[in-house]
Each structure stands twice: as structure tokens, then as C-alpha cells.
Write a protein that holds these residues in place. Structure first.
Motif, PDB file in Angstrom:
ATOM      1  N   ASP B  54     133.705   0.637 -63.451  1.00  0.00           N
ATOM      2  CA  ASP B  54     134.140   0.449 -62.069  1.00  0.00           C
ATOM      3  C   ASP B  54     134.428  -1.030 -61.808  1.00  0.00           C
ATOM      4  OD1 ASP B  54     133.339   1.319 -58.760  1.00  0.00           O
ATOM      5  OD2 ASP B  54     134.730   2.381 -60.073  1.00  0.00           O
ATOM      6  N   PHE B  57     137.909  -1.621 -63.285  1.00  0.00           N
ATOM      7  CA  PHE B  57     139.041  -1.127 -62.499  1.00  0.00           C
ATOM      8  C   PHE B  57     139.151  -1.836 -61.148  1.00  0.00           C
ATOM      9  CE2 PHE B  57     141.442   1.688 -64.927  1.00  0.00           C
ATOM     10  CZ  PHE B  57     140.615   2.413 -65.765  1.00  0.00           C
ATOM     11  N   LYS B  58     138.047  -2.290 -60.622  1.00  0.00           N
ATOM     12  CA  LYS B  58     138.116  -3.063 -59.376  1.00  0.00           C
ATOM     13  C   LYS B  58     138.879  -4.364 -59.637  1.00  0.00           C
ATOM     14  CE  LYS B  58     135.198  -4.845 -55.620  1.00  0.00           C
ATOM     15  NZ  LYS B  58     135.593  -6.256 -55.556  1.00  0.00           N
ATOM     16  N   MET B  60     141.072  -4.945 -61.980  1.00  0.00           N
ATOM     17  CA  MET B  60     142.474  -4.650 -62.262  1.00  0.00           C
ATOM     18  C   MET B  60     143.215  -4.271 -60.975  1.00  0.00           C
ATOM     19  SD  MET B  60     142.668  -5.162 -65.450  1.00  0.00           S
ATOM     20  CE  MET B  60     141.212  -6.182 -65.632  1.00  0.00           C
ATOM     21  N   TYR B  61     142.549  -3.506 -60.137  1.00  0.00           N
ATOM     22  CA  TYR B  61     143.181  -3.025 -58.892  1.00  0.00           C
ATOM     23  C   TYR B  61     143.552  -4.194 -58.000  1.00  0.00           C
ATOM     24  CZ  TYR B  61     143.951   0.224 -55.017  1.00  0.00           C
ATOM     25  OH  TYR B  61     144.526   0.972 -54.016  1.00  0.00           O
ATOM     26  N   GLU B  62     142.718  -5.216 -58.034  1.00  0.00           N
ATOM     27  CA  GLU B  62     142.919  -6.358 -57.132  1.00  0.00           C
ATOM     28  C   GLU B  62     143.835  -7.420 -57.717  1.00  0.00           C
ATOM     29  OE1 GLU B  62     138.825  -7.376 -56.388  1.00  0.00           O
ATOM     30  OE2 GLU B  62     138.595  -5.787 -54.879  1.00  0.00           O
ATOM     31  N   LYS B  67     147.741  -4.380 -62.215  1.00  0.00           N
ATOM     32  CA  LYS B  67     147.489  -3.075 -61.608  1.00  0.00           C
ATOM     33  C   LYS B  67     148.320  -1.958 -62.256  1.00  0.00           C
ATOM     34  CE  LYS B  67     147.169  -0.703 -57.192  1.00  0.00           C
ATOM     35  NZ  LYS B  67     147.496  -0.739 -55.763  1.00  0.00           N
ATOM     36  N   ASP B  68     149.598  -2.237 -62.495  1.00  0.00           N
ATOM     37  CA  ASP B  68     150.452  -1.170 -63.033  1.00  0.00           C
ATOM     38  C   ASP B  68     150.008  -0.741 -64.434  1.00  0.00           C
ATOM     39  OD1 ASP B  68     153.546  -0.442 -64.346  1.00  0.00           O
ATOM     40  OD2 ASP B  68     152.858   0.460 -62.476  1.00  0.00           O
ATOM     41  N   ALA B  70     147.035  -0.977 -65.521  1.00  0.00           N
ATOM     42  CA  ALA B  70     145.757  -0.292 -65.330  1.00  0.00           C
ATOM     43  C   ALA B  70     145.975   1.160 -64.915  1.00  0.00           C
ATOM     44  CB  ALA B  70     144.922  -1.020 -64.270  1.00  0.00           C
ATOM     45  N   ILE B  71     147.001   1.407 -64.101  1.00  0.00           N
ATOM     46  CA  ILE B  71     147.299   2.788 -63.671  1.00  0.00           C
ATOM     47  C   ILE B  71     147.707   3.618 -64.884  1.00  0.00           C
ATOM     48  CG2 ILE B  71     148.909   4.214 -62.348  1.00  0.00           C
ATOM     49  CD1 ILE B  71     148.969   1.954 -60.250  1.00  0.00           C
ATOM     50  N   ARG B  72     148.544   3.031 -65.741  1.00  0.00           N
ATOM     51  CA  ARG B  72     148.975   3.756 -66.936  1.00  0.00           C
ATOM     52  C   ARG B  72     147.808   4.014 -67.890  1.00  0.00           C
ATOM     53  NH1 ARG B  72     153.218  -0.597 -67.381  1.00  0.00           N
ATOM     54  NH2 ARG B  72     153.225  -0.244 -69.610  1.00  0.00           N
ATOM     55  N   ARG B  74     144.761   4.276 -66.952  1.00  0.00           N
ATOM     56  CA  ARG B  74     143.915   5.250 -66.254  1.00  0.00           C
ATOM     57  C   ARG B  74     144.433   6.671 -66.492  1.00  0.00           C
ATOM     58  NH1 ARG B  74     141.155   8.462 -64.974  1.00  0.00           N
ATOM     59  NH2 ARG B  74     139.834   8.759 -63.153  1.00  0.00           N
ATOM     60  N   TYR B  75     145.755   6.823 -66.558  1.00  0.00           N
ATOM     61  CA  TYR B  75     146.305   8.162 -66.803  1.00  0.00           C
ATOM     62  C   TYR B  75     145.916   8.652 -68.193  1.00  0.00           C
ATOM     63  CZ  TYR B  75     149.343  12.117 -67.500  1.00  0.00           C
ATOM     64  OH  TYR B  75     149.808  13.375 -67.780  1.00  0.00           O
TER      65      TYR B  75
END
Lengths: 159, 180
Positions: B54, B57-58, B60-62, B67-68, B70-72, B74-75
């Protein structure tokens, strides 16, 4: 309770992300499968030779470092003599080709449904029974004794 | 307020004197998310409010630049969780442990992030922390080296734990403890 960023970022996954990952993954699996069954082109090296390219170029095409173009996909299909992309419409034609015509009457063409080459036999259902392919599929795994004829659109039992 | 583990890291790096801190911080495994084929767990230090994944990802999200990717990444966690399972072929080898994203031959794209993890078995994966890898090897990359070392240490300890599980669930979760 603190917000979970593990969950939050999952909500940001868009369709374009999933299609990108899934397409590349599925395409590479398909190529790997075709190489495993191909009579002569068995490895990426063989594929490179057949396409007149360096092995490193093929590797890049299959790993996404190099954008896969329609031209390169087509060339790959050509040397493998295999359609690597099966669309819904092509699939319908491919599997409908298993329908073998046994006669024609009035405005209907009658077919016996061929599944996996061997003819499946079914109980006779009342003529005029109407249903979709899902309805008919319910009978595919049962041990029935008599063939049925269905209409050309696969929706109506004819006899 | 920084968490206890990052303060420790800060003191260790910034101090000009050789510190001989012997602080016992313990960690446990916590369930993060269960999918059809894989139950994901992470490491949580006793004094932290978030698990390591967590925290990753926090961060990466910020960061708009990460972020992009990290989204990939995450998938891939979802895809492996639902469709593939804990198959080592779909993970990177990182000495004792593993990492997301899958090797490029499978992911077909360049993702510079590394999320270290450990495959307990085909149904259980522990997610650690990581970062944007900018140098080779990981031990020399300023962004990921401490995450890499933590991943090795935790994996070594987790291997020695007697984990009882039922499919995607660790059934003796509360009894498992190790040094952070």
C-alpha cells in the motif's frame, strides 16, 4: 480506516489498459501455439528466416518493444499460412462451415450439425421447436439416438 | 507523521556517526486481496498503519510520472490473480524472491517499475515494496536497492515460517511474525 491505494489504483484501470495487455498476451500465446504445431517453422529463429528478418526483430515484435503493424502481422500470417487473428464474424463462418447440407425444401436449407467432425445424434425434438444456439447446445452432451435437422440460422428444429 | 520504519531509514542515512541501533521492529503478513486463483498478502511493520504494498501504490499514485505505469502493473496483479496463478514464468527472478511486472517477453511493454514479491505457492503471493528502477543491478539502483534488500530478508524469513493455508487463504495468519 485508511483508504487502500492498492484498491484505489485498481479502480483507475481503464479498458484501454486491459485491451493492451490482453491483446499482446493473447497474440504472443497464439504465435507460440502456431509455432508448436507448424510443420517447418518451429522457433522464432525459423520465423525470422522465413520473414527475411533478424531474430532480434522478431523478438522485439513479439515483446512490444516494436509496434506491431498490420503489415507485420499480415506477413507473419503469410509465412505461417495461419490466420493469427480470429474475429467474431470469421469465427461464425469458420464454425458454420461444419453444417453439412442434407437437402432443401421450401424456403429452408436443412442441415445436420457436425460437431468435431463426427456427427452427433440427438433425440427428435418436436418440429417447430425454436431456440437459439445456446438452447441447442444443451443437447450436445447427451446420448441421443436420432439426428435432428435444424434451419440454416440454427434456431429452429425442423424434423 | 513519518512511520517508524522510514524514520529509522532516515537516521541511518543522515547520521555522520556510526549508529549501532538494535531496534526490534516486528512485521506480520496481512491479507491484501483475494482473487480467483491467488490470495495476495503483504508485509506490515507493527508500528505502521499501511502495508508495504500500500505504501508502494500510494507513492506511485501521487507521482504523475509513475501513475500510468503503476496502473498497468496493477492490472498484471489482477490478471495473474484471476487467470494465471502464481506461476514463476510470469514473474521476474530477483534472487531469493520475485518481482512484478512479468518479463518483457510476456508483458510486451516496457514498465520501469519493480514491485518485489514472493511466490509462496501457486495460490499465495506476498507483495512487498519497490520503485522505479533506473540502474542495474538492483543492488546498485538508488531507487530500489533498499526495497530489494528488504525483499531478500523478508523472503528468507517467510520461507522459514510454517505457513498453513487453504487455497488462497493463509489460515494461521495471526501466528506468523518476523523481523521487519
Amino acid at each position: 480506516m485508511e483508504e487502500s491505494y492498492f484498491d484505489k489504483i485498481e479502480q483507475d484501470i481503464k479498458k484501454e489498459h486491459t485491451f493492451f495487455v490482453d491483446f499482446g498476451f493473447d497474440f504472443a500465446k497464439q504465435v507460440k501455439y502456431v509455432l508448436s504445431i507448424h510443420p517447418t517453422i518451429k522457433t522464432q529463429k525459423d520465423l525470422a528466416i522465413a520473414m527475411g528478418k533478424r531474430e532480434s526483430e522478431i523478438s522485439k515484435m513479439l515483446t512490444g518493444l516494436h509496434n506491431l503493424t498490420l503489415e507485420s502481422i499480415s506477413k507473419m500470417c503469410g509465412v505461417l499460412d495461419y490466420d493469427l487473428i480470429l474475429t467474431d464474424i470469421k469465427a461464425q463462418h469458420k464454425y458454420n462451415s461444419h453444417l453439412v447440407s442434407v437437402g432443401a425444401a421450401e424456403s429452408h436449407n436443412y442441415y445436420i450439425l457436425n460437431i468435431n467432425i463426427t456427427v452427433q445424434v440427438y433425440n427428435v425434438l418436436p418440429a417447430g421447436t425454436v431456440g437459439g444456439l445456446d438452447f441447442l447446445n444443451e443437447y450436445l452432451h447427451s446420448s441421443f439416438m436420432q439426428p435432428i435437422a435444424i434451419s440454416s440460422d440454427g434456431r429452429q428444429i425442423l424434423s | 507523521m513519518p512511520d517508524c520504519t522510514s524514520l529509522l531509514y532516515f537516521w541511518g542515512r543522515k547520521s555522520t556517526k556510526k549508529l549501532n541501533l538494535k531496534v526490534n521492529i516486528f512485521a506480520t503478513l496481512v491479507e491484501v486481496k483475494r482473487y480467483v486463483l491467488v490470495g495476495y498478502y503483504s508485509v506490515k511493520a507493527e508500528c505502521n498503519s499501511r502495508s508495504e504494498v500500500d505504501v508502494f501504490f500510494k507513492r506511485m499514485y501521487e507521482d504523475p510520472e509513475l501513475k500510468d505505469e503503476a496502473i498497468r502493473l496493477r492490472y498484471w496483479i489482477t490478471k495473474i490473480g484471476n487467470e494465471i496463478g502464481g506461476d514463476p514464468d510470469y514473474f521476474r527472478d530477483e534472487r531469493l524472491c520475485n518481482a512484478f511486472p512479468p518479463p518483457i517477453e510476456i508483458s510486451h511493454e516496457y514498465i520501469g517499475l519493480r514491485l518485489y514479491c514472493y511466490i509462496i505457492n501457486e495460490n499465495l503471493v506476498v507483495l512487498y515494496n519497490g520503485g522505479k528502477k533506473i540502474g542495474n543491478p538492483a543492488e546498485k539502483c538508488p531507487n530500489v536497492k533498499h526495497h530489494f534488500y528488504n525483499a531478500q530478508s523478508w523472503t528468507k524469513q517467510i520461507r522459514e515460517l510454517e505457513i498453513e493455508s487453504n487455497g488462497t487463504i493463509i489460515t494461521n495468519l495471526k501466528e506468523l511474525e518476523f523481523r521487519y
